[in-house]
Structure formats: C-alpha cells, structure tokens
Design a protein around this motif. Structure first.
Motif, short mmCIF file in Angstrom:
data_model
loop_
_atom_site.label_atom_id
_atom_site.label_comp_id
_atom_site.label_asym_id
_atom_site.label_seq_id
_atom_site.Cartn_x
_atom_site.Cartn_y
_atom_site.Cartn_z
N ASP A 264 0.83 -1.20 0.00
CA ASP A 264 0.00 0.00 0.00
C ASP A 264 0.87 1.26 0.00
O ASP A 264 0.58 2.23 -0.70
N HIS B 204 -15.21 3.36 -5.23
CA HIS B 204 -14.11 2.70 -5.94
C HIS B 204 -14.49 1.22 -6.10
O HIS B 204 -15.06 0.62 -5.19
N THR C 144 -12.93 -1.49 -5.80
CA THR C 144 -12.39 -2.36 -4.75
C THR C 144 -13.18 -2.21 -3.46
O THR C 144 -13.50 -3.20 -2.79
N THR C 145 -13.50 -0.97 -3.09
CA THR C 145 -14.22 -0.78 -1.83
C THR C 145 -15.67 -1.22 -1.94
O THR C 145 -16.26 -1.67 -0.95
N GLY D 76 -6.30 -5.53 -4.81
CA GLY D 76 -6.67 -4.48 -3.87
C GLY D 76 -7.44 -5.01 -2.68
O GLY D 76 -7.23 -4.58 -1.54
N TRP E 272 -3.31 0.88 -2.42
CA TRP E 272 -4.30 -0.18 -2.63
C TRP E 272 -5.25 0.15 -3.78
O TRP E 272 -5.69 -0.73 -4.52
N HIS E 273 -5.56 1.43 -3.95
CA HIS E 273 -6.54 1.85 -4.94
C HIS E 273 -5.99 1.85 -6.37
O HIS E 273 -6.74 2.03 -7.32
N PRO F 285 -8.69 9.02 -3.42
CA PRO F 285 -8.75 7.98 -4.46
C PRO F 285 -9.97 8.14 -5.35
O PRO F 285 -10.95 8.81 -4.98
N ASP G 150 -8.55 9.17 2.05
CA ASP G 150 -7.99 7.84 2.29
C ASP G 150 -7.52 7.71 3.73
O ASP G 150 -7.57 6.63 4.32
N ARG H 37 -8.71 -5.03 -8.82
CA ARG H 37 -9.65 -5.21 -7.71
C ARG H 37 -9.30 -6.40 -6.82
O ARG H 37 -9.33 -6.29 -5.58
#
Length: 593
Positions: free
Chosen positions: A17, A312, A314-315, A30, A22-23, A516, A523, A27
């Motif tokens: 990270d 995002h 990933t989130t 991440g 991570w972003h 991000p 973040d 995916r």
C-alpha cells in the motif's frame, strides 16, 4: 502459527500500500491488501479507555437476554456494561502523549479555531458532490445519532476561542463561548476519558432512544408499534424527557425524514410478525421488530450507503464482502453459511470477535465523521410525480425548529424525491455551510460549528493530521504541497498554520487531501473506517452469533435478507417507483421522472 502468518501478511499489505497504493491495484489484489490492512489495524490501533465510569456493578439483567436493552447493557453477556450508554470512547491511537488533550492555550489558539473556520472552512461557493444525492448526507447523520454523542461540562468555564479584530462575529455574543466536553479521570497513560451519551452499539438508538422514559413514551403498547403523528414523527410530548441542548437540538429535516421512515418500517415489521406469529405479545413484537429493523439499517449502511460514498470498485466489493463474504450474496442464499471465515462468508452470523479489546467506538472515529460540508445551502422541494419545483428552502429553515412544520406541510414522498434529486456538498475546504457557522442554539446563544469541530479534536486529544497519519503507519506530509494537490489551498494552509505543516488540524487535512477515485472522503479517514466499520458488526452478538432465526424468528431473518434501502422506500412511498427504476443505488442521484 496462524497469528504469525496474519501478522506477516499485514506487514506485506502495508508495504504494498505504501509503495503502490491499494486503490491503484486490480480489484482482486486491492481486496487482498485491504484485508491485510484491516488485520494490521486490528492488531495495532485498538485501545480500551477503561471500564464504565459508573462502576463495575452492572444493572440487573433483563428478563429476556435475547433482546436488545434500551441502554445497551447486556449486549455482551460476559461484560454487561460494555458499549452501553455512558461507556467511554476508546482510541485508535496509542494512549500517551499522542492522545492527550492539548494544552488549553493550544485548544483555543495555535491557530485559533475561529481563524481556521473563517479562512479555510467557510463556504465561498457551494461545491456539490455530484456522485451522491442528499439522502446520503442525511443518512450519515442518521447513523451518527445512533452511535455517539458527548456530554457538555456545563459546570465548567467554557472555552473562549480567540477572535481577530476584524472578526464579524456578532458583538452581542462576544466573547465566543463553547462548552467544554464532560470528561472523567482515566489512567496514567490515558489521563482523560470521555463518556458516550448514547450506546456504542448499532442498535437503532436514534429512533428508539437510549433511556427508558423516551423509549416508553413513543410506544403504542399494542402490537409492538410506535405512535406516529401526521408528520410521521412520535408525539411532541415524548420529547419533553430529552435534553433540549442534546442531540435533538442538532436535528434537521433530512434526519427527521429518515427517523420517520424507519419508525414506519418498525411498524411494518410488527404487522408482518403479528400476521405470522399471532401468539407473540406486544413486548415480543416490539423487541423482535427492533432487532430486524436495526440489522436492516446496518445492512443498508454496509451495502448501499458506503459503496455510494466510496465508489471505488475495490471498496464496493469490500463492503459487500463485509456483509455477504467474498463468496457473495447468491451463494449464501442457496447454501447458507458454509464457512466460518468472515472473509468468505461475511461477518453477520459468524462468531463474535473483539480482537482483544473490549468494544467501544473511538474518539478518532468521531473525528473522521465530522462531515458537515455535506449539507447544502438550500433545498428545492419538487413534486414526486412530475419533478415540478414547488419552493426552495434555505438550510437555516430546515433545522430544528422548522422540522415539524416542514414535515407537516410537505408530503414525505415529495421530500424524499427532492432529496434524491439534490446533491450534498463535497467534503472540501471552503465548503462548510455558513448557516452552521452562525447557528442559533436552544439557550439563545450562537455557535460556529466549524470552530467547534476544530476545537473538539484538540480538546479530546485527537492528533493533528500528520501525527494521526503516523499513528496509522502512513507517510506524513513533509510540505503543504504534499498534503494537497490544490496549489491555492497549499498557500492558504501555509499562511494559516504559519508555515508549520505539523500544526494542520486533522479535519482540515482530511478535507484538503487528494482522494482515491470515487471517494467522497479521504484515504486517511478510510483507514479508521476499514477498522471500525467491520468492528461495529463483529463485536455485536445480535449481528454475529445471535443473528439467527431462534432470536430474530424466520420472518425477521427473511426481512433483513430480502430488503434494502430501495425496498424500504418503495414499501412506504410506492409513487417513487418510476424514478427509482433507473437508479442503481438509492444514494446516487435520481433522474427526473
């Protein structure tokens, strides 16, 4: 051995990270990094403030420990006072110098919180968060009113932030006064601690109350239901037991609209339960409906609201993973909870886990949820069916004293449609609503809420921005240009903080920080969110080991499983269906019909 592997994985995740972010990863990678970061945060950023300040002896156990209590006691059966009303806020940074309240002269000076409010926070032109609708702003205040509220220390001399000679603060209210926060003596390492007026649990206290007088006053005492007036709210008389200077003074139309919606949802659940189980008593219906309603709110926050404000890819996957696991919702529906792992099967229905520290919310969690720029300067009321503008109301006329008159005049369907069509403000510098910077209070005083937000973090020992990042093992900003990619803001920050980037207040840094992709907040704030969002679920037995039909009933479990923010809105306001048909997430902007 498992602990060693988890520790190594966490360190590797932090390193990846730090180097890549991570972003910036695909995916799947991440997600792996976020899981590792959460493990690392659980190991190093949870600190207990100590036992309940009212003493070790718990109140008598309720007759039925399978239900939530009004004050949050006995949510944990082994430690009945854990997380109950009056319990202390914990910390996400290590007790000691980094988490001590600042010296009095630093709280109100260095630079003055009022100077920060005027030169860095005051809204110049409204900047919208165009990926969200105004329901998203209302929702987070709705949830915050469930989780946390400090007490004022009215017996102590108030803070008096310094006012510059050219400050336009009304002379009749000079000097500016801000009540201190009620504190308690702590330990040598953590000398000052603060109790929570509300329960720390995700238990719907913002609609059910945290003390029995109010909780009893809003009940119909028939069929488990809540008494609701024509405005959709409990009777005015029920509010007489509440502190007029407490959380009720901070209400506005958006908050009241959601309170009304989920009180209606409670009554709908009661009716469904009574139809399925006619033998259930009034108390059983009330308790079971509260369990299901509260769990549904937790689900909506996890899989609807959060993916909207941190959109995002990933989130979005991570938050759905918190609830459904990486195996997904469909797998759970068809096969049930096959694996004990929270990663694979989600947290709800799994084992209760405090990660070595008794559960509480934290001062740092309170700090990163200071999101008042989300409120706009005005709201245009539109007809739900036609989108025709009816009138525009300024923010100052949407606050506490105007809530019931507005809900009494405007239909709830029109208000929800209007909120869905409007944008909240972006969480930026120079975007704090000016109506909240000269806010009348019930006692006749005025409050600059931006000044108060800055002052509170200093008073309660929440580290300033750079130190906060160090405590989360993030790189601090070496210069103001490191902190923000906005050159104008960097110059303004340098001027206000006299060239010392270490003095930048946490909230200011969070608003200035580059975000991000898809993020509505920083973040840095997200790191506390990674830790505490899952902790609110994993520490609560009613969302873990007791999230099962034996406690909720089959109907209650199905209600949580089958519903979402969309279905709640459509159940009570079916005329919204044509508009919501083309909306992927009810907290995203709604199109014109």
């Amino acid at each position: 051995m498992i602990g060693v592997v988890r520790s190594i994985a966490g360190m590797v995740a932090e390193r990846v990270d730090d180097v890549v972010g991570w972003h910036e990863l695909p995916r799947s990678l991440g997600l792996v990094v976020l899981i590792g970061l959460r493990s690392r945060l659980r190991a190093h950023n949870l600190f207990d403030a100590g036992p309940h300040p009212d003493g070790p002896a718990p109140p008598p156990a309720p007759a039925d420990t399978r239900v939530r209590t009004i004050d949050g006691t006995y949510t944990d059966l082994d430690d009945p006072r854990m997380g109950s009303a009056g319990s202390l806020f914990g910390r996400n940074v290590a007790p000691g110098p980094c988490a001590r309240p600042e010296a009095p002269d630093a709280v109100v000076g260095g630079p003055s919180p009022r100077l920060v409010s005027r030169q860095l926070l005051a809204r110049d032109d409204f900047r919208p968060a165009t990926s969200l609708n105004l329901l998203a702003a209302a929702w987070i205040q709705f949830e915050v009113h469930d989780w946390m509220s400090h007490f004022d220390a009215t017996a102590e001399a108030p803070w008096e932030p310094e006012l510059a000679g050219d400050d336009p603060w009304p002379q009749a209210h000079c000097p500016m006064r801000v009540n201190r926060t009620l504190s308690r003596p702590g330990t040598h390492a953590n000398p000052t601690v603060y109790p929570n007026r509300d329960t720390h649990w995700w238990d719907g206290s913002q609609i059910y109350g945290s003390e029995p007088t109010y909780a009893d006053a809003i009940r119909e005492w028939d069929g488990g239901r809540i008494v609701l007036g024509r405005d959709g709210l409990p009777p005015v008389a029920a509010e007489e037991s509440l502190d007029p200077n407490g959380p009720i003074a901070n209400t506005w139309v958006g908050l009241a609209l959601l309170q009304s919606l989920f009180l209606k949802e409670h009554n709908a659940i009661c009716r469904r339960l009574h139809s399925a189980y006619p033998e259930m008593t009034d108390q059983q219906l009330y308790d079971t409906a509260r369990l299901a309603n509260t769990a549904l709110m937790a689900k909506i926050h996890t899989v609807d609201w959060t993916p909207a404000i941190i959109a995002h890819p990933t989130t979005v996957a991570a938050m759905r993973g918190n609830w459904f696991g990486l195996l997904g919702e469909k797998f759970g529906l068809h096969h049930g909870r096959v694996f004990d792992s929270e990663v694979l099967s989600g947290i709800p229905g799994g084992r209760t886990d405090f990660h070595g520290v008794p559960y509480s919310l934290t001062e740092d969690f309170v700090a990163v949820y200071r999101m008042h720029p989300l409120l706009p300067d005005e709201l245009t009321i539109r007809e739900a069916g036609s989108d025709r503008p009816k009138r525009t109301i300024g923010l100052s006329d949407l606050l506490a004293d105007d809530v019931r008159p507005t809900l009494g005049v405007e239909s709830a369907a029109d208000l929800f449609h209007s909120f869905g069509r409007a944008h909240p403000g972006a969480l930026d510098l120079h975007n704090f609503p000016n109506a909240l910077r000269e806010l009348p209070r019930p006692d006749g005083s005025l409050m600059d809420l931006a000044t108060v937000d800055i002052l509170r973090n200093r008073e309660r020992g929440v580290p300033r921005y750079n130190e906060f990042r160090r405590q989360l093992r993030l790189r601090p900003a070496k210069t103001f240009d490191d902190l923000t990619d906005n050159p104008k803001w960097a110059c303004e920050l340098a001027r206000v903080y006299d060239g010392d980037v270490e003095q930048v207040d946490l909230m200011v840094g969070l608003y200035a920080e580059t975000r991000p992709q898809g993020f509505g907040f920083s973040d840095t704030a997200f790191r506390v969110f990674i830790l505490m969002a899952s902790r609110r679920i994993s520490s609560d037995r009613f969302l873990t080991v007791d999230f099962r039909p034996e406690i909720y009933t089959e109907v209650g479990m199905s209600w949580v499983r089958q519903n979402s923010m969309r279905s709640v809105l459509l159940r009570h306001f079916p005329t919204l269906a044509p508009t919501l048909a083309d909306v992927a997430n009810p907290f995203a902007p709604w199109p014109a019909p």
